[in-house]
Design a protein around this motif. Structure first.
Motif, PDB file in Angstrom:
ATOM      1  N   GLY A   1     -35.189 -56.147  -9.334  1.00 25.79           N
ATOM      2  CA  GLY A   1     -36.294 -56.547  -9.656  1.00 25.79           C
ATOM      3  C   GLY A   1     -36.378 -57.866 -10.803  1.00 25.79           C
ATOM      4  O   GLY A   1     -35.381 -58.666  -9.622  1.00 25.79           O
ATOM      5  N   PRO A   2     -37.635 -58.294 -10.299  1.00 24.97           N
ATOM      6  CA  PRO A   2     -38.375 -59.796 -11.128  1.00 24.97           C
ATOM      7  C   PRO A   2     -36.515 -60.335 -12.154  1.00 24.97           C
ATOM      8  O   PRO A   2     -36.625 -59.347 -13.177  1.00 24.97           O
ATOM      9  N   ASP A   3     -36.097 -61.044 -11.688  1.00 22.37           N
ATOM     10  CA  ASP A   3     -34.552 -61.414 -12.262  1.00 22.37           C
ATOM     11  C   ASP A   3     -34.740 -61.940 -14.275  1.00 22.37           C
ATOM     12  O   ASP A   3     -34.268 -61.775 -14.306  1.00 22.37           O
ATOM     13  N   GLU A   4     -36.221 -62.348 -14.661  1.00 19.71           N
ATOM     14  CA  GLU A   4     -36.436 -62.342 -15.942  1.00 19.71           C
ATOM     15  C   GLU A   4     -35.664 -63.662 -16.433  1.00 19.71           C
ATOM     16  O   GLU A   4     -35.248 -64.085 -17.646  1.00 19.71           O
ATOM     17  N   LEU A   5     -35.041 -64.710 -15.560  1.00 17.85           N
ATOM     18  CA  LEU A   5     -33.782 -65.606 -15.994  1.00 17.85           C
ATOM     19  C   LEU A   5     -34.405 -66.336 -15.735  1.00 17.85           C
ATOM     20  O   LEU A   5     -35.907 -67.058 -15.716  1.00 17.85           O
ATOM     21  N   THR A   6     -34.887 -67.962 -16.549  1.00 17.55           N
ATOM     22  CA  THR A   6     -35.262 -68.913 -16.495  1.00 17.55           C
ATOM     23  C   THR A   6     -34.394 -69.777 -15.903  1.00 17.55           C
ATOM     24  O   THR A   6     -33.605 -69.845 -14.946  1.00 17.55           O
ATOM     25  N   ASP A   7     -34.926 -71.048 -15.686  1.00 19.02           N
ATOM     26  CA  ASP A   7     -34.866 -72.573 -13.989  1.00 19.02           C
ATOM     27  C   ASP A   7     -33.494 -72.571 -14.694  1.00 19.02           C
ATOM     28  O   ASP A   7     -32.690 -72.688 -13.883  1.00 19.02           O
ATOM     29  N   ALA A   8     -33.211 -73.019 -15.581  1.00 16.32           N
ATOM     30  CA  ALA A   8     -31.853 -73.680 -15.691  1.00 16.32           C
ATOM     31  C   ALA A   8     -30.931 -72.648 -15.638  1.00 16.32           C
ATOM     32  O   ALA A   8     -29.808 -72.952 -15.217  1.00 16.32           O
ATOM     33  N   GLN A   9     -31.355 -71.177 -16.127  1.00 15.67           N
ATOM     34  CA  GLN A   9     -30.159 -70.513 -15.768  1.00 15.67           C
ATOM     35  C   GLN A   9     -29.540 -69.974 -14.404  1.00 15.67           C
ATOM     36  O   GLN A   9     -28.635 -69.789 -13.904  1.00 15.67           O
ATOM     37  N   ARG A  10     -30.521 -69.943 -13.909  1.00 19.94           N
ATOM     38  CA  ARG A  10     -30.081 -69.750 -12.109  1.00 19.94           C
ATOM     39  C   ARG A  10     -29.469 -71.185 -11.484  1.00 19.94           C
ATOM     40  O   ARG A  10     -28.843 -70.622 -10.811  1.00 19.94           O
ATOM     41  N   GLU A  11     -30.345 -71.956 -12.274  1.00 17.38           N
ATOM     42  CA  GLU A  11     -29.210 -73.218 -11.941  1.00 17.38           C
ATOM     43  C   GLU A  11     -28.008 -73.202 -11.953  1.00 17.38           C
ATOM     44  O   GLU A  11     -27.222 -73.545 -11.771  1.00 17.38           O
ATOM     45  N   GLU A  12     -27.251 -72.702 -13.244  1.00 20.41           N
ATOM     46  CA  GLU A  12     -26.221 -72.948 -13.432  1.00 20.41           C
ATOM     47  C   GLU A  12     -24.929 -71.468 -12.385  1.00 20.41           C
ATOM     48  O   GLU A  12     -24.106 -71.898 -11.684  1.00 20.41           O
ATOM     49  N   LEU A  13     -26.446 -70.266 -12.087  1.00 20.70           N
ATOM     50  CA  LEU A  13     -25.488 -69.261 -11.838  1.00 20.70           C
ATOM     51  C   LEU A  13     -25.547 -70.312 -10.355  1.00 20.70           C
ATOM     52  O   LEU A  13     -24.647 -70.336  -9.724  1.00 20.70           O
ATOM     53  N   ARG A  14     -26.205 -70.984  -9.302  1.00 22.31           N
ATOM     54  CA  ARG A  14     -25.695 -71.125  -8.259  1.00 22.31           C
ATOM     55  C   ARG A  14     -25.128 -72.626  -8.178  1.00 22.31           C
ATOM     56  O   ARG A  14     -24.613 -72.306  -6.934  1.00 22.31           O
ATOM     57  N   VAL A  15     -25.076 -72.846  -9.441  1.00 23.16           N
ATOM     58  CA  VAL A  15     -24.157 -74.953  -9.758  1.00 23.16           C
ATOM     59  C   VAL A  15     -22.513 -73.506  -9.377  1.00 23.16           C
ATOM     60  O   VAL A  15     -21.796 -74.137  -8.969  1.00 23.16           O
ATOM     61  N   ARG A  16     -22.306 -72.543 -10.110  1.00 17.76           N
ATOM     62  CA  ARG A  16     -20.728 -72.210  -9.469  1.00 17.76           C
ATOM     63  C   ARG A  16     -20.846 -70.872  -8.939  1.00 17.76           C
ATOM     64  O   ARG A  16     -19.843 -70.078  -8.700  1.00 17.76           O
ATOM     65  N   GLY A  17     -21.820 -70.618  -7.573  1.00 17.12           N
ATOM     66  CA  GLY A  17     -21.062 -70.241  -6.339  1.00 17.12           C
ATOM     67  C   GLY A  17     -21.890 -68.192  -6.465  1.00 17.12           C
ATOM     68  O   GLY A  17     -21.060 -67.802  -6.132  1.00 17.12           O
ATOM     69  N   ILE A  18     -22.477 -67.899  -7.732  1.00 18.83           N
ATOM     70  CA  ILE A  18     -22.734 -66.657  -7.999  1.00 18.83           C
ATOM     71  C   ILE A  18     -24.635 -66.627  -7.829  1.00 18.83           C
ATOM     72  O   ILE A  18     -25.391 -66.895  -7.809  1.00 18.83           O
ATOM     73  N   PRO A  19     -23.772 -65.267  -5.836  1.00 17.84           N
ATOM     74  CA  PRO A  19     -25.475 -65.208  -5.628  1.00 17.84           C
ATOM     75  C   PRO A  19     -26.113 -64.597  -6.698  1.00 17.84           C
ATOM     76  O   PRO A  19     -25.993 -63.214  -7.199  1.00 17.84           O
ATOM     77  N   LEU A  20     -27.409 -64.605  -6.096  1.00 20.24           N
ATOM     78  CA  LEU A  20     -28.629 -63.816  -6.851  1.00 20.24           C
ATOM     79  C   LEU A  20     -29.632 -63.012  -5.967  1.00 20.24           C
ATOM     80  O   LEU A  20     -29.663 -63.488  -5.590  1.00 20.24           O
ATOM     81  N   PHE A  21     -29.521 -61.912  -6.282  1.00 18.80           N
ATOM     82  CA  PHE A  21     -30.484 -60.804  -5.585  1.00 18.80           C
ATOM     83  C   PHE A  21     -31.408 -60.366  -6.264  1.00 18.80           C
ATOM     84  O   PHE A  21     -31.349 -59.744  -7.126  1.00 18.80           O
ATOM     85  N   ASP A  22     -33.089 -60.862  -6.845  1.00 19.31           N
ATOM     86  CA  ASP A  22     -33.667 -59.750  -7.788  1.00 19.31           C
ATOM     87  C   ASP A  22     -34.625 -58.851  -6.490  1.00 19.31           C
ATOM     88  O   ASP A  22     -35.914 -58.576  -7.308  1.00 19.31           O
TER      89      ASP A  22
END
Length: 310
Positions: free
Chosen positions: A175-196
């Motif tokens: 469901g909705p990830d409840e992350l901040t835009d900054a946290q999503r970007e940090e995950l993306r930069v480090r190559g961690i896939p995110l599925f909501d």
């Protein structure tokens, strides 16, 4: 004559057991009340406890009880405490089986319970290939392809922590990830896939997970899962007694010896901390046992002084 125990310990996990050991060695009369259904009973092994790494939880308890029985002033009751009345110096603990135990002091070592997310298939893998604590089970899942089921700040913290055991992680927030835009970007930069997307089910065989199916049709292949359960107190007794609670539902201790906000009531173990480690709980139990003994000794000292002066 009805026995007035020096202390009643409610909960027989590592915190309650270590407190019983300390108090037994201090020659205090103790009753330990526990139903025998520990939080970690679903796990095959316990880790991080020096000299006992890899031990089965029931074997840990068996050894502990066997050693404590060397001190005859400690008694065990295989029951559930359901009510507490009285006050410091004479508490009355009512058990489900009908017995009532009187005690001068109380130790609440009732722990916490995991309330699992309502995801189909999660109970099939819990304790086998799905776990809640990387410090406890990360070594066994090292370098595997892992799915992390959590959301918000807990998900972000989980992702950062689990990278210490495996770099092949995928974050599923159900469901909705409840992350901040900054946290999503940090995950993306480090190559961690995110599925909501919502999770449809967890697919496994004999408790070994193979994938997490999402409602949108995608599937996350994995051979291990870490997830964030909701932790709830193992008993309603702390709240009923009026113990001060933290925002997370833990009992607030007023010092390192485990004193609660209620006179004569001590706390130890998972119910009093967010650091849910076997060795941490045992250490807190030892300190609480020492705290109870110190309070009893101080009261006996004062009583002896009054008797000698009169």
């Amino acid at each position: 004559m009805e026995t007035l125990f020096d202390a009643a310990i409610i909960g027989g996990g590592p915190a309650g057991l270590n407190a019983a050991l300390v108090l037994g060695r201090a020659r205090k009369n103790v009753i330990l009340i526990d139903e025998g259904l520990p939080r970690n009973r679903v796990t095959h092994e316990s880790h991080g406890f020096l000299t006992r790494d890899g031990i089965k939880p029931d074997e840990f308890r068996r050894i502990a009880v066997e050693q404590i029985r060397a001190y005859p002033s400690v008694r065990f009751s295989a029951d559930i405490a359901v009510d507490i009345a009285g006050a410091d110096g004479d508490f009355k603990v009512s058990a489900k089986g009908g017995d009532i135990y009187r005690a001068k002091k109380l130790l609440l070592a009732v722990g916490k319970k995991d309330r699992l997310p309502e995801i189909e298939g999660l109970t099939d893998v819990y304790g086998k290939s799905a776990f809640v604590c990387p410090y406890c089970d990360g070594w066994e899942l090292r370098d595997r392809r892992l799915a992390v089921i959590a959301k918000g700040e807990r998900a972000f913290h989980f992702a950062k922590t689990i990278l210490g055991w495996s770099e092949r992680i995928t974050l599923c927030t159900d469901g909705p990830d409840e992350l901040t835009d900054a946290q999503r970007e940090e995950l993306r930069v480090r190559g961690i896939p995110l599925f909501d997307a919502r999770i449809r089910r967890i697919v496994s065989e004999d408790g070994l997970v193979s994938k997490v199916e999402l409602e949108e049709g995608a599937a996350v292949a994995c051979t291990g899962i870490f997830f964030a359960p909701t932790l709830v107190p193992g008993s309603d007794l702390p709240r009923a007694l009026g113990c001060e609670l933290t925002p997370t539902g833990s009992i607030a201790a007023t010092d390192v010896l485990g004193k609660s906000s209620v006179p004569g009531v001590f706390v130890a173990g998972d119910i009093a901390t967010e650091l849910n480690q076997l060795i941490q709980a045992a250490a807190m139990g030892a300190m609480a046992g020492a705290g109870i003994n110190a309070e009893l000794l101080a009261e006996a000292w004062e009583a002896r002084g009054r008797a000698m002066r009169s």
